[in-house]
Design an enzyme around this catalytic site. Sequence first.
Site, PDB file in Angstrom:
ATOM      1  N   ASP A 180      39.806  47.189  45.713  1.00 18.01           N
ATOM      2  CA  ASP A 180      38.343  46.698  45.811  1.00 18.01           C
ATOM      3  C   ASP A 180      37.690  47.451  46.871  1.00 18.01           C
ATOM      4  O   ASP A 180      36.420  47.475  46.991  1.00 18.01           O
ATOM      5  CB  ASP A 180      38.291  45.176  46.294  1.00 18.01           C
ATOM      6  CG  ASP A 180      39.078  44.245  45.349  1.00 18.01           C
ATOM      7  OD1 ASP A 180      39.413  44.661  44.291  1.00 18.01           O
ATOM      8  OD2 ASP A 180      39.744  43.036  45.894  1.00 18.01           O
ATOM      9  N   ARG A 210      29.834  43.459  22.695  1.00 16.84           N
ATOM     10  CA  ARG A 210      31.193  43.136  22.875  1.00 16.84           C
ATOM     11  C   ARG A 210      31.643  43.204  24.192  1.00 16.84           C
ATOM     12  O   ARG A 210      30.795  43.777  24.998  1.00 16.84           O
ATOM     13  CB  ARG A 210      32.013  44.251  22.165  1.00 16.84           C
ATOM     14  CG  ARG A 210      31.863  44.441  20.713  1.00 16.84           C
ATOM     15  CD  ARG A 210      32.613  43.374  19.831  1.00 16.84           C
ATOM     16  NE  ARG A 210      32.604  43.288  18.505  1.00 16.84           N
ATOM     17  CZ  ARG A 210      31.884  42.744  17.613  1.00 16.84           C
ATOM     18  NH1 ARG A 210      30.682  42.090  18.005  1.00 16.84           N
ATOM     19  NH2 ARG A 210      31.752  42.975  16.379  1.00 16.84           N
ATOM     20  N   ARG A 240      44.873  47.944  38.489  1.00 16.09           N
ATOM     21  CA  ARG A 240      45.848  47.907  39.492  1.00 16.09           C
ATOM     22  C   ARG A 240      47.083  48.741  39.151  1.00 16.09           C
ATOM     23  O   ARG A 240      47.935  48.775  39.969  1.00 16.09           O
ATOM     24  CB  ARG A 240      46.299  46.506  39.834  1.00 16.09           C
ATOM     25  CG  ARG A 240      45.102  45.589  40.451  1.00 16.09           C
ATOM     26  CD  ARG A 240      45.544  44.741  41.512  1.00 16.09           C
ATOM     27  NE  ARG A 240      46.381  43.940  41.319  1.00 16.09           N
ATOM     28  CZ  ARG A 240      46.478  42.479  41.344  1.00 16.09           C
ATOM     29  NH1 ARG A 240      45.404  41.904  41.609  1.00 16.09           N
ATOM     30  NH2 ARG A 240      47.554  41.915  41.432  1.00 16.09           N
ATOM     31  N   ARG A 248      25.712  49.214  19.663  1.00 18.25           N
ATOM     32  CA  ARG A 248      26.016  48.095  20.251  1.00 18.25           C
ATOM     33  C   ARG A 248      25.815  47.825  21.941  1.00 18.25           C
ATOM     34  O   ARG A 248      25.819  48.852  22.363  1.00 18.25           O
ATOM     35  CB  ARG A 248      27.523  47.555  20.240  1.00 18.25           C
ATOM     36  CG  ARG A 248      28.016  47.147  18.646  1.00 18.25           C
ATOM     37  CD  ARG A 248      29.345  46.889  18.707  1.00 18.25           C
ATOM     38  NE  ARG A 248      29.767  46.264  17.304  1.00 18.25           N
ATOM     39  CZ  ARG A 248      31.072  46.449  16.863  1.00 18.25           C
ATOM     40  NH1 ARG A 248      31.988  47.084  17.328  1.00 18.25           N
ATOM     41  NH2 ARG A 248      31.322  45.784  15.655  1.00 18.25           N
TER      42      ARG A 248
HETATM   43  O1  F6P Z   1      42.236  42.074  45.450  1.00 19.91           O
HETATM   44  C1  F6P Z   1      42.552  42.937  44.333  1.00 19.91           C
HETATM   45  C2  F6P Z   1      42.187  42.223  43.289  1.00 19.91           C
HETATM   46  O2  F6P Z   1      42.708  42.611  42.109  1.00 19.91           O
HETATM   47  C3  F6P Z   1      40.827  41.559  43.006  1.00 19.91           C
HETATM   48  O3  F6P Z   1      40.097  42.494  42.511  1.00 19.91           O
HETATM   49  C4  F6P Z   1      41.146  40.254  42.199  1.00 19.91           C
HETATM   50  O4  F6P Z   1      39.913  39.562  42.100  1.00 19.91           O
HETATM   51  C5  F6P Z   1      42.387  39.578  42.526  1.00 19.91           C
HETATM   52  O5  F6P Z   1      42.899  40.721  43.261  1.00 19.91           O
HETATM   53  C6  F6P Z   1      43.149  39.274  41.474  1.00 19.91           C
HETATM   54  O6  F6P Z   1      44.222  38.676  41.935  1.00 19.91           O
HETATM   55  P1  F6P Z   1      45.489  38.016  40.807  1.00 19.91           P
HETATM   56  O7  F6P Z   1      46.559  39.148  41.139  1.00 19.91           O
HETATM   57  O8  F6P Z   1      46.055  36.826  41.651  1.00 19.91           O
HETATM   58  O9  F6P Z   1      45.047  37.885  39.604  1.00 19.91           O
END
Ligand code: F6P
Length: 369
Positions: free
Chosen positions: A150, A287, A296, A185
Amino acid sequence: MALSNIKRIAISTGGGDAPGLNAVIRAAVLAALNRGWECYGIRDGYTGLLLPEQYVEGGMMRLTRDRVRGITHLGGTIIGTTNRNNPTQYPITDKDGNISYIDRTDELVRSFMLHHIDALVTVGGDGSLAIANVLAQKGLRVVGVPKTIDNDLDRTVVTFGFDTAVAFATECLDRLHSTAASHGRVMVVEVMGRYAGWIAVNAGVAGSADVILIPEIPYNLQNVIAKIKEREEHGYNFTIVIVAEGAKPQGGDVTVKAKSVGQAERLGGVGEKVAADLQELTGKETRVVVLGHLLRGGSPTSQDRLIALRFGAAAVRALEEGQSGIMIALDPPNVNYVPLEEVAGRMRAVPLDCDTMMTARDLGICFGD
Ligand code: F6P
């Protein structure tokens, strides 16, 4: 000259995973082993120490040269992570299902002593760094390493994991352009980022989004509709909207997916909402794509690997110098040390007058305001 008398350190990774965690672990372990120190990884944040009975092979993983070989480029964390079991507010459920919270930090500090751990390198976001601050105040020798896709941590120019997330989101925007244009779209892409719009802004600018909606600027959908119409008048029948999960309408609130025990509220769903409203109000086919946890995963970019390796090695150097209660921070071209109490519990939003925001405005990108 070593000031520290350290023989054994532990490493923990906490909160949501981010590409680069394994690179931090590798650098910290090799730097420590090269000083003759032993290294252990605590499994799943502090769970390996708080609930060791959960682990057949024990809650601590010995980290050897072999164990950290070939992991720099791997996403995730070999020691596991969690955003549950916060030792400062540990959730206890009684037989009637009522939940209360207790402080288990004294017990945790004792557990470090029982395992003859002289110091801790803890890698995490604001939650993990706040825990680290409490542990440091209770006498544990602790160095924090900032992590989050983030990029919302204060006092460091950037966190590792962010560049990888932005690179992936940018590629997704590139891919969506051709299908959006072919079908005429509106494409709405929701990205993570909690209460800050760093991923949305950086990927939105790099990936030529037409509209970027972020928590820092509550949006008015009428302005987004005006942008869609303006594009149509110029002969562009499609529009790409990137929306941060924490974005909210003017006078409204964030969209929350769930709230569960001992965890922060889970944001998500704003993309779906924006897409449905835009379709209804413009009559244009719309969409939505939610990138979510895809942001991640994957291999860290070379920039994230480098920052992560530098942070891991710097954490060990800091411990050797006798530092504690600090976070390693990127302060180009160097890394420096910032007191944990100055970062604990603080978040950094996107400054509305920063150069990237001004560039976005100059490019004609709409922020819904
Ligand atoms: O802080 C990292 C993050 O990926 C955020 O962007 C997101 O809101 C959160 O963690 C999601 O967490 P979880 O793994 O609990 O879904």
